[in-house]
Design a protein around this motif. Sequence first.
Motif, PDB file in Angstrom:
ATOM      1  N   LEU A   1      14.980  -7.028   9.060  1.00 53.81           N
ATOM      2  CA  LEU A   1      14.558  -5.968   8.152  1.00 53.81           C
ATOM      3  C   LEU A   1      13.048  -6.095   8.016  1.00 53.81           C
ATOM      4  O   LEU A   1      12.541  -7.166   7.683  1.00 53.81           O
ATOM      5  N   LEU A   2      12.323  -4.999   8.231  1.00 51.79           N
ATOM      6  CA  LEU A   2      10.887  -5.093   8.469  1.00 51.79           C
ATOM      7  C   LEU A   2      10.104  -4.030   7.708  1.00 51.79           C
ATOM      8  O   LEU A   2      10.589  -2.915   7.500  1.00 51.79           O
ATOM      9  N   ASN A   3       8.889  -4.380   7.290  1.00 53.41           N
ATOM     10  CA  ASN A   3       7.917  -3.413   6.771  1.00 53.41           C
ATOM     11  C   ASN A   3       6.532  -4.032   6.905  1.00 53.41           C
ATOM     12  O   ASN A   3       6.398  -5.168   7.383  1.00 53.41           O
ATOM     13  N   HIS A   4       5.489  -3.308   6.474  1.00 49.77           N
ATOM     14  CA  HIS A   4       4.130  -3.814   6.604  1.00 49.77           C
ATOM     15  C   HIS A   4       3.206  -3.021   5.701  1.00 49.77           C
ATOM     16  O   HIS A   4       3.544  -1.935   5.218  1.00 49.77           O
ATOM     17  N   PHE A   5       2.021  -3.562   5.477  1.00 44.26           N
ATOM     18  CA  PHE A   5       1.015  -2.860   4.691  1.00 44.26           C
ATOM     19  C   PHE A   5       0.530  -1.643   5.473  1.00 44.26           C
ATOM     20  O   PHE A   5       0.297  -1.704   6.669  1.00 44.26           O
ATOM     21  N   ALA A   6       0.369  -0.528   4.767  1.00 39.89           N
ATOM     22  CA  ALA A   6      -0.128   0.688   5.406  1.00 39.89           C
ATOM     23  C   ALA A   6      -0.998   1.455   4.426  1.00 39.89           C
ATOM     24  O   ALA A   6      -0.757   1.448   3.217  1.00 39.89           O
ATOM     25  N   ALA A   7      -2.034   2.103   4.942  1.00 47.88           N
ATOM     26  CA  ALA A   7      -2.941   2.921   4.149  1.00 47.88           C
ATOM     27  C   ALA A   7      -3.678   3.859   5.099  1.00 47.88           C
ATOM     28  O   ALA A   7      -3.542   3.748   6.325  1.00 47.88           O
ATOM     29  N   ASP A   8      -4.434   4.775   4.542  1.00 43.53           N
ATOM     30  CA  ASP A   8      -5.147   5.733   5.377  1.00 43.53           C
ATOM     31  C   ASP A   8      -6.078   5.050   6.368  1.00 43.53           C
ATOM     32  O   ASP A   8      -6.304   5.536   7.471  1.00 43.53           O
TER      33      ASP A   8
ATOM     34  N   ASP B   1       7.282   4.000   7.900  1.00 41.78           N
ATOM     35  CA  ASP B   1       6.662   4.787   6.838  1.00 41.78           C
ATOM     36  C   ASP B   1       7.671   4.935   5.707  1.00 41.78           C
ATOM     37  O   ASP B   1       8.633   5.688   5.812  1.00 41.78           O
ATOM     38  N   THR B   2       7.489   4.166   4.626  1.00 42.37           N
ATOM     39  CA  THR B   2       8.418   4.221   3.498  1.00 42.37           C
ATOM     40  C   THR B   2       7.708   4.776   2.267  1.00 42.37           C
ATOM     41  O   THR B   2       6.492   4.978   2.259  1.00 42.37           O
ATOM     42  N   ASP B   3       8.473   5.032   1.202  1.00 38.82           N
ATOM     43  CA  ASP B   3       7.972   5.671  -0.015  1.00 38.82           C
ATOM     44  C   ASP B   3       6.889   4.812  -0.677  1.00 38.82           C
ATOM     45  O   ASP B   3       7.073   3.603  -0.889  1.00 38.82           O
ATOM     46  N   GLU B   4       5.784   5.432  -1.025  1.00 41.62           N
ATOM     47  CA  GLU B   4       4.690   4.719  -1.686  1.00 41.62           C
ATOM     48  C   GLU B   4       5.127   4.122  -3.014  1.00 41.62           C
ATOM     49  O   GLU B   4       4.592   3.102  -3.463  1.00 41.62           O
ATOM     50  N   LEU B   5       6.135   4.731  -3.651  1.00 40.51           N
ATOM     51  CA  LEU B   5       6.657   4.219  -4.918  1.00 40.51           C
ATOM     52  C   LEU B   5       7.949   3.427  -4.706  1.00 40.51           C
ATOM     53  O   LEU B   5       8.620   3.052  -5.660  1.00 40.51           O
ATOM     54  N   GLY B   6       8.298   3.185  -3.440  1.00 45.58           N
ATOM     55  CA  GLY B   6       9.537   2.491  -3.117  1.00 45.58           C
ATOM     56  C   GLY B   6       9.464   1.000  -3.397  1.00 45.58           C
ATOM     57  O   GLY B   6       8.382   0.417  -3.525  1.00 45.58           O
ATOM     58  N   TYR B   7      10.638   0.383  -3.478  1.00 46.77           N
ATOM     59  CA  TYR B   7      10.752  -1.037  -3.805  1.00 46.77           C
ATOM     60  C   TYR B   7      11.701  -1.697  -2.815  1.00 46.77           C
ATOM     61  O   TYR B   7      12.864  -1.290  -2.695  1.00 46.77           O
ATOM     62  N   ASN B   8      11.200  -2.674  -2.081  1.00 46.52           N
ATOM     63  CA  ASN B   8      11.996  -3.392  -1.078  1.00 46.52           C
ATOM     64  C   ASN B   8      12.561  -2.469   0.003  1.00 46.52           C
ATOM     65  O   ASN B   8      13.632  -2.730   0.539  1.00 46.52           O
TER      66      ASN B   8
ATOM     67  N   GLY C   1       0.819  -1.209   0.000  1.00 51.50           N
ATOM     68  CA  GLY C   1       0.000   0.000   0.000  1.00 51.50           C
ATOM     69  C   GLY C   1       0.852   1.258   0.000  1.00 51.50           C
ATOM     70  O   GLY C   1       1.715   1.443  -0.864  1.00 51.50           O
ATOM     71  N   SER C   2       0.644   2.096   0.985  1.00 44.57           N
ATOM     72  CA  SER C   2       1.391   3.358   1.076  1.00 44.57           C
ATOM     73  C   SER C   2       2.870   3.162   1.385  1.00 44.57           C
ATOM     74  O   SER C   2       3.647   4.117   1.326  1.00 44.57           O
ATOM     75  N   ASN C   3       3.269   1.934   1.719  1.00 44.39           N
ATOM     76  CA  ASN C   3       4.676   1.665   2.017  1.00 44.39           C
ATOM     77  C   ASN C   3       5.426   1.031   0.836  1.00 44.39           C
ATOM     78  O   ASN C   3       6.542   0.542   0.997  1.00 44.39           O
ATOM     79  N   GLY C   4       4.819   1.031  -0.347  1.00 45.35           N
ATOM     80  CA  GLY C   4       5.520   0.546  -1.534  1.00 45.35           C
ATOM     81  C   GLY C   4       5.299  -0.921  -1.820  1.00 45.35           C
ATOM     82  O   GLY C   4       4.267  -1.493  -1.482  1.00 45.35           O
TER      83      GLY C   4
END
Length: 206
Positions: free
Chosen positions: A107-114, A140-147, A73-76
């Motif tokens: 190394l961590l990330n997750h789905f994010a949206a409004d 909070d990472t770039d919406e157009l980011g990759y990995n 989502g918003s995290n790429g």
Amino acid sequence: MKLKFAALALAFAAALPAHAALTNNAADIGNATVVDFNDYDGFLTIGPEAVAPGVVFTGDEGSELGAFIRDLGSNGIWGADTPFVAGGAIGELRFTFAELTSGAGALLNHFAADFFPFSVVVSAYGDNNQIIETHTLSIDTDELGYNEGQFVGITRDAADIRSISFKGNGVVLDNLAVAAPVPEPETYAMLLAGLGLIGMAARRRA
């Protein structure tokens, strides 16, 4: 006399609760074993699954070892270059260690949206499955980011971590780092006792 004082100081330190710290630097997980999940290929499982010697994975429904693509989502986007671990909907990814450790992270990330929180919960558990440290943090990472992602780990002064978990919506992680086992306080106490006996024997001979 000095030996007795050192033994007392060590015993006192061992009785104190371990200090914990949240870290974003993988180098803080000293002498770490790193698990990269490259041996898995889209394996849907809730575990238990041994992912490395002494490291067992468990997860909630929808968990996948060796995932290749996830829209965050918003995290790429994560995917294509290397396999990773992914959770389903809101759930947990947990890693349990055969030997108690003083630090672990990934190394961590997750789905994010409004309509979803930009947060994930990272917790360390001791023996008997009790939480000894927990943190809720925002990634909070770039919406157009990759990995893109952030290393998140927990370090302790003593080796008292039996497992670490990552909870959130659509959590993804890679390169799990686990600190090498260190001698427990009892080991140091036995070492000091042995040195004391050696010192006594040396005095008797003198």
